[in-house]
Design a protein around this motif. Structure first.
Motif, PDB file in Angstrom:
ATOM      1  N   GLU A   1    -133.262  86.092  57.147  1.00 12.38           N
ATOM      2  CA  GLU A   1    -132.131  85.538  56.458  1.00 12.38           C
ATOM      3  C   GLU A   1    -131.596  84.933  57.786  1.00 12.38           C
ATOM      4  O   GLU A   1    -130.847  83.849  57.511  1.00 12.38           O
ATOM      5  CB  GLU A   1    -131.478  86.291  55.670  1.00 12.38           C
ATOM      6  CG  GLU A   1    -130.089  85.727  55.193  1.00 12.38           C
ATOM      7  CD  GLU A   1    -129.463  86.437  53.805  1.00 12.38           C
ATOM      8  OE1 GLU A   1    -128.233  86.614  54.272  1.00 12.38           O
ATOM      9  OE2 GLU A   1    -130.155  87.366  53.132  1.00 12.38           O
ATOM     10  N   MET A   2    -131.365  85.916  58.621  1.00  7.93           N
ATOM     11  CA  MET A   2    -130.472  85.312  59.847  1.00  7.93           C
ATOM     12  C   MET A   2    -131.109  84.067  60.511  1.00  7.93           C
ATOM     13  O   MET A   2    -130.491  83.254  60.990  1.00  7.93           O
ATOM     14  CB  MET A   2    -130.236  86.725  60.793  1.00  7.93           C
ATOM     15  CG  MET A   2    -129.171  86.289  61.691  1.00  7.93           C
ATOM     16  SD  MET A   2    -129.206  87.787  62.975  1.00  7.93           S
ATOM     17  CE  MET A   2    -128.562  88.941  61.952  1.00  7.93           C
ATOM     18  N   ALA A   3    -132.287  84.090  60.780  1.00 10.57           N
ATOM     19  CA  ALA A   3    -132.954  82.979  61.380  1.00 10.57           C
ATOM     20  C   ALA A   3    -132.865  81.613  60.406  1.00 10.57           C
ATOM     21  O   ALA A   3    -132.706  80.770  61.074  1.00 10.57           O
ATOM     22  CB  ALA A   3    -134.514  83.304  61.391  1.00 10.57           C
ATOM     23  N   SER A   4    -132.783  81.954  59.117  1.00  7.83           N
ATOM     24  CA  SER A   4    -132.618  80.559  58.325  1.00  7.83           C
ATOM     25  C   SER A   4    -131.139  80.184  58.366  1.00  7.83           C
ATOM     26  O   SER A   4    -131.204  78.861  58.581  1.00  7.83           O
ATOM     27  CB  SER A   4    -132.869  81.093  56.891  1.00  7.83           C
ATOM     28  OG  SER A   4    -131.877  81.814  56.418  1.00  7.83           O
ATOM     29  N   LEU A   5    -130.247  80.993  58.739  1.00 13.24           N
ATOM     30  CA  LEU A   5    -128.935  80.576  59.198  1.00 13.24           C
ATOM     31  C   LEU A   5    -128.767  79.813  60.386  1.00 13.24           C
ATOM     32  O   LEU A   5    -128.196  78.607  60.427  1.00 13.24           O
ATOM     33  CB  LEU A   5    -127.866  81.699  59.092  1.00 13.24           C
ATOM     34  CG  LEU A   5    -127.728  82.444  57.747  1.00 13.24           C
ATOM     35  CD1 LEU A   5    -126.852  83.523  58.088  1.00 13.24           C
ATOM     36  CD2 LEU A   5    -127.277  81.609  56.616  1.00 13.24           C
ATOM     37  N   ASN A   6    -129.681  80.349  61.277  1.00 13.34           N
ATOM     38  CA  ASN A   6    -129.637  79.750  62.639  1.00 13.34           C
ATOM     39  C   ASN A   6    -130.227  78.240  62.553  1.00 13.34           C
ATOM     40  O   ASN A   6    -129.623  77.113  63.205  1.00 13.34           O
ATOM     41  CB  ASN A   6    -130.708  80.460  63.494  1.00 13.34           C
ATOM     42  CG  ASN A   6    -130.436  79.957  65.016  1.00 13.34           C
ATOM     43  OD1 ASN A   6    -129.438  79.981  65.621  1.00 13.34           O
ATOM     44  ND2 ASN A   6    -131.700  79.482  65.537  1.00 13.34           N
ATOM     45  N   THR A   7    -131.084  78.002  61.664  1.00  9.95           N
ATOM     46  CA  THR A   7    -131.726  76.788  61.574  1.00  9.95           C
ATOM     47  C   THR A   7    -130.857  75.830  60.760  1.00  9.95           C
ATOM     48  O   THR A   7    -130.486  74.671  61.246  1.00  9.95           O
ATOM     49  CB  THR A   7    -133.027  76.845  60.810  1.00  9.95           C
ATOM     50  OG1 THR A   7    -134.187  77.558  61.456  1.00  9.95           O
ATOM     51  CG2 THR A   7    -133.777  75.478  60.417  1.00  9.95           C
TER      52      THR A   7
END
Length: 796
Positions: A498-504
């Motif tokens: 989920e954190m990686a999706s926010l980064n994108t």
């Protein structure tokens, strides 16, 4: 993705290292044993990646240059590679060893069956290495343009722009980017592979002791993964793992000196590359191990020159070529030698013990340590068993030293003696943190000597004792590793996805205030330029009163102007925490995180009054209203969320105990029962806070409510707030049951769970903090009310 990082990635790494090793072997004269090719290739690739990342213009080409080196090696060394491939049956025992070491090192991830990494939260340095690897592959080793206003830039600058060793990180980033792998999931497979390369030199040294077949396999495996080394592998200590493989490789090159010291200058290439790689990966402290090996080689070189077996001119050419290669292959370190020396001195003299609450014990070097972690003392029956195994290993090591002397293995004995002396010197000079690293890097040498005791017994009249000693040595090591594996917390996969999706989604829209304490977020949210007052390097513009490393961040502690530089705020989804000021609106919400976006052209509040749900008196409201009128502002009130707590201290449980400051410690299996009351029927969310690796199953009034597992934050002072479980409840009293199952063999299943809090909130909009705008002349309507906070907000 799981198969890519655990299976395809190590295969590609093996091809790269073997290819590079073949190239070095071809150039240096073809004297390297097949089992040494991966370790020497590893050293060569570290040197190449140091050169390509030295400048930002060539850094992005690093993955392709590494691949090109390997292809060139297979092309020039095709005949050698084909010969090795054809003879694989004769070398099957050798091939078993690195595979076994890799599987053992990566066992927590493999048996978890998901993208994760082990010993989560024990040593967050891996987050720094991920950041460094990512940055270097995009920008090279140039840090002048870093933004130093937030934690992300400060971390990179404070480490990598001060002579911090980057050799292992550059190679890691280059190889992972070759396959397009997320560094957070590729990190531990990389360190596991590097540890497996150490089995090659360990095998060759075991053969030098006189061991073969299964004996050599067990020796090489236990030399590679003694308890202390395995503990460092579980926390993915990349620098030390790389250094270990290189130190053992130095030993083999010392033992093989008759093959290459009398050849031409090119023969110095493998030794020089290994030294350069060690300096690049570990820092100038690697010089202690390099000098020990060089001293032995120097003695033999002088002896050959004195005896007339080697012309002095050729000897000088050999030394000169080696020095030149070592300088070029570690060029970034030598060009900033002052910074590298300062960094090494700082590490060696720091009073900061890192993640160690007390110094490690020297006896941990003997391979067996039957504790849940190398930081913990074995308990109960495991304590005497540990020291019995250590005593056996000590006697075996003495026998091994005698065996080497009797068999006249002078090069090996001299190298071991000087290398152990170097370790003793570093241990005596260092502090708690560096002492531990020295013990870890020395442990394989002690275990190797102990296997010399097995070789001694096999050649004596008491050969029947050899199997018993081998079982004790190997069994102690493998049991120690199994206990650590079983107690190692695993990183939460879904939360980091989920954190990686926010980064994108929000890339380049920062800087971003991050309120959770999670140092891996510095990598996962790298494109948001995150900062927070609880990181080691907090944003310097924030008031110093807010700086508290690892503490929970309370947004109510900020003045409205403090947050003005941050277009985004990322918070943990936690109903107990205050929402950001009214200048921010909720942009998105996932299972774990909320992203708050600053409204365009919205000024900071004139005043912010934190209430935390306590009733406010009329006098405070009147002062705020007067301030609002004088500045033409409106009053904004944030309603509190209805939180219904489950009383843990009034619960019944199977002998679990409360730990001060940490909550209910779930030390075994069993069921906790408690009651709670909700005021109205409808949909509710059930929240748990704490640390839960082994699954817990929840039920309400006898009906299953769901299960939670593998949810940890890695920091007891900041409990993990887990995704809520939805429930439909009637008004009134209810019974909650939380069951923790029995011990299984899954990684992390042997550790304790911690339950900080259990509570419920209304689901949907009723469970969100709502904002209300009130005209200053209606301030009396707020008197006695319960709010999260009040603000005086001027119009845009």
């Amino acid at each position: 993705m799981f198969l890519s990082v655990t299976l395809i990635y190590p295969v590609v790494l093996a091809a790269l290292c073997v290819g590079a090793g073949l190239l070095v072997d071809r150039v240096s004269g073809g004297f390297l044993p097949g089992m040494l090719l991966p370790a020497v290739g590893l050293a060569a690739l570290i040197g190449v990646s140091q050169l390509t990342t030295y400048d930002g213009s060539t850094a992005p080409a690093t993955p392709y240059v590494l691949a090109g080196v390997a292809v060139a090696g297979f092309g020039l060394g095709w005949r050698r590679a084909r010969g090795l491939a054809r003879g694989w049956r004769a070398h099957r025992w050798q091939l078993v060893t690195p595979v076994a070491a890799y599987l053992l090192a990566l066992a927590p991830v493999l048996l978890a069956g998901r993208l994760t990494f082990s010993s989560y939260g024990v040593l967050p340095d891996s987050a720094l290495h991920m950041m460094g690897a990512d940055y270097m592959l995009h920008h090279g080793q140039s840090y002048a343009h870093l933004d130093l206003r937030n934690s992300y830039g400060l971390y990179l600058s404070s480490y990598f722009d001060t002579g911090y060793p980057s050799g292992s990180d550059a190679l890691f980033g280059g190889t992972a980017f070759l396959l397009g792998l997320p560094l957070i999931w590729a990190f531990q497979p990389f360190t596991a592979f590097v540890l497996a390369t150490a089995t090659g030199p360990a095998w060759l040294l075991a053969r030098r002791l006189g061991l073969d077949g299964v004996w050599a396999v067990l020796a090489a495996l236990t030399v590679t993964v003694p308890a202390l080394v395995y503990g460092y592998e579980l926390v993915a200590s990349i620098k030390e793992i790389v250094a270990l493989s290189l130190i053992l490789t130095l030993g083999v090159l010392v033992v093989l000196h008759p093959r290459w010291l009398r050849l031409g200058p090119a023969a110095a290439l493998p030794f020089a590359l290994v030294v350069a790689a060690g300096v690049s990966a570990l820092g100038v402290a690697f010089g202690a191990w390099a000098l020990a090996a060089a001293a032995v080689l120097g003695a033999f070189l002088v002896g050959d020159v004195s005896a007339g077996r080697l012309p002095a001119r050729r000897a000088l050419a050999l030394v000169g070529a080696g020095v030149l290669v070592a300088i070029v292959a570690a060029w970034p370190t030598w060009t900033d030698l002052g910074g590298a020396l300062q960094t090494a001195t700082g590490i060696a003299t720091t009073g900061n013990p890192g993640n160690l609450s007390k110094p490690l014990r020297p006896e941990q070097m003997f391979g067996t340590w039957l504790g849940a972690s190398y930081r913990n003392t074995p308990r109960g029956l495991l304590f005497p068993l540990t020291y019995a195994a250590i005593a056996v290993a000590f006697v075996a090591a003495v026998l091994g030293a005698v065996h080497l002397r009797r068999t006249r293995e002078v090069p090996l004995l001299a190298w071991l003696g000087l290398t152990l002396a170097a370790g003793v010197a570093l241990y005596a000079y260092g502090t708690t943190w560096t002492e531990a690293k020295t013990l870890m890097l020395t442990s394989p040498l002690i275990v190797l000597l102990a296997w010399g005791g097995v070789a001694a017994l096999r050649g004596s009249r008491r050969r029947w004792l050899a199997p018993a000693l081998a079982v004790t040595l190997a069994g102690g090591v493998l049991l120690s590793d199994a206990i650590q594996y079983h107690s190692s917390d695993m990183a939460p996969t879904v939360r980091y996805r989920e954190m990686a999706s926010l980064n994108t989604r929000y890339a380049a829209r920062g800087p971003t205030m991050f309120t959770d304490f999670d140092e891996w977020a510095l990598y996962q949210l790298r494109d948001l330029d995150v900062g927070g007052p609880n990181f080691i390097y907090p944003p310097p513009a924030l008031p110093r009163r807010l700086h508290a490393h690892s503490a929970a961040v309370d947004l109510d502690g900020f003045r409205p102007a403090d947050l003005a530089p941050y277009p985004l705020i990322v918070t943990r989804r936690d109903p107990k925490k205050s929402r950001p000021p009214s200048a921010y609106r909720l942009a998105s919400q996932g299972s774990f995180y909320q992203v708050w976006e600053r409204r365009p052209n919205t000024p900071a509040a004139v005043a912010h009054v934190s209430l935390s749900g306590q009733p406010i008196g009329c006098a405070r409201v009147a002062r705020l209203a007067q301030l609002a009128r004088s500045s033409g502002a409106q009053l904004v009130a944030a309603a509190v969320v209805d939180i219904r707590s489950v009383g843990l201290r009034r619960s019944s449980h199977p002998g679990w105990r409360f730990k001060r400051g940490a909550g209910l410690l779930m030390t075994g299996s069993g069921t906790m029962r408690a009651s709670f009351t909700v005021p109205h029927a409808g949909r509710w969310n059930l929240w748990l806070q704490g640390k839960i690796m082994r699954a817990v199953h929840l039920s309400v009034d006898g009906r299953p409510a769901g299960s939670i597992a593998e949810e940890v934050s890695g920091n007891e002072s900041n409990p993990d707030t887990m995704a809520p479980l939805p429930l439909t409840l009637r008004a009134g009293r209810h019974r909650l049951a939380l069951t923790r199952g029995g011990i299984a063999l899954a990684p992390g299943d042997g550790g304790a769970g911690i339950l900080h809090a259990v509570f419920l909130t209304p689901a949907g909009a009723a469970g969100q903090e709502r904002l209300s705008t009130i005209a200053p002349n209606r301030w009396r309507s707020l008197c006695g009310g319960r709010f999260d906070w009040l603000e005086a907000v001027a119009p845009a």
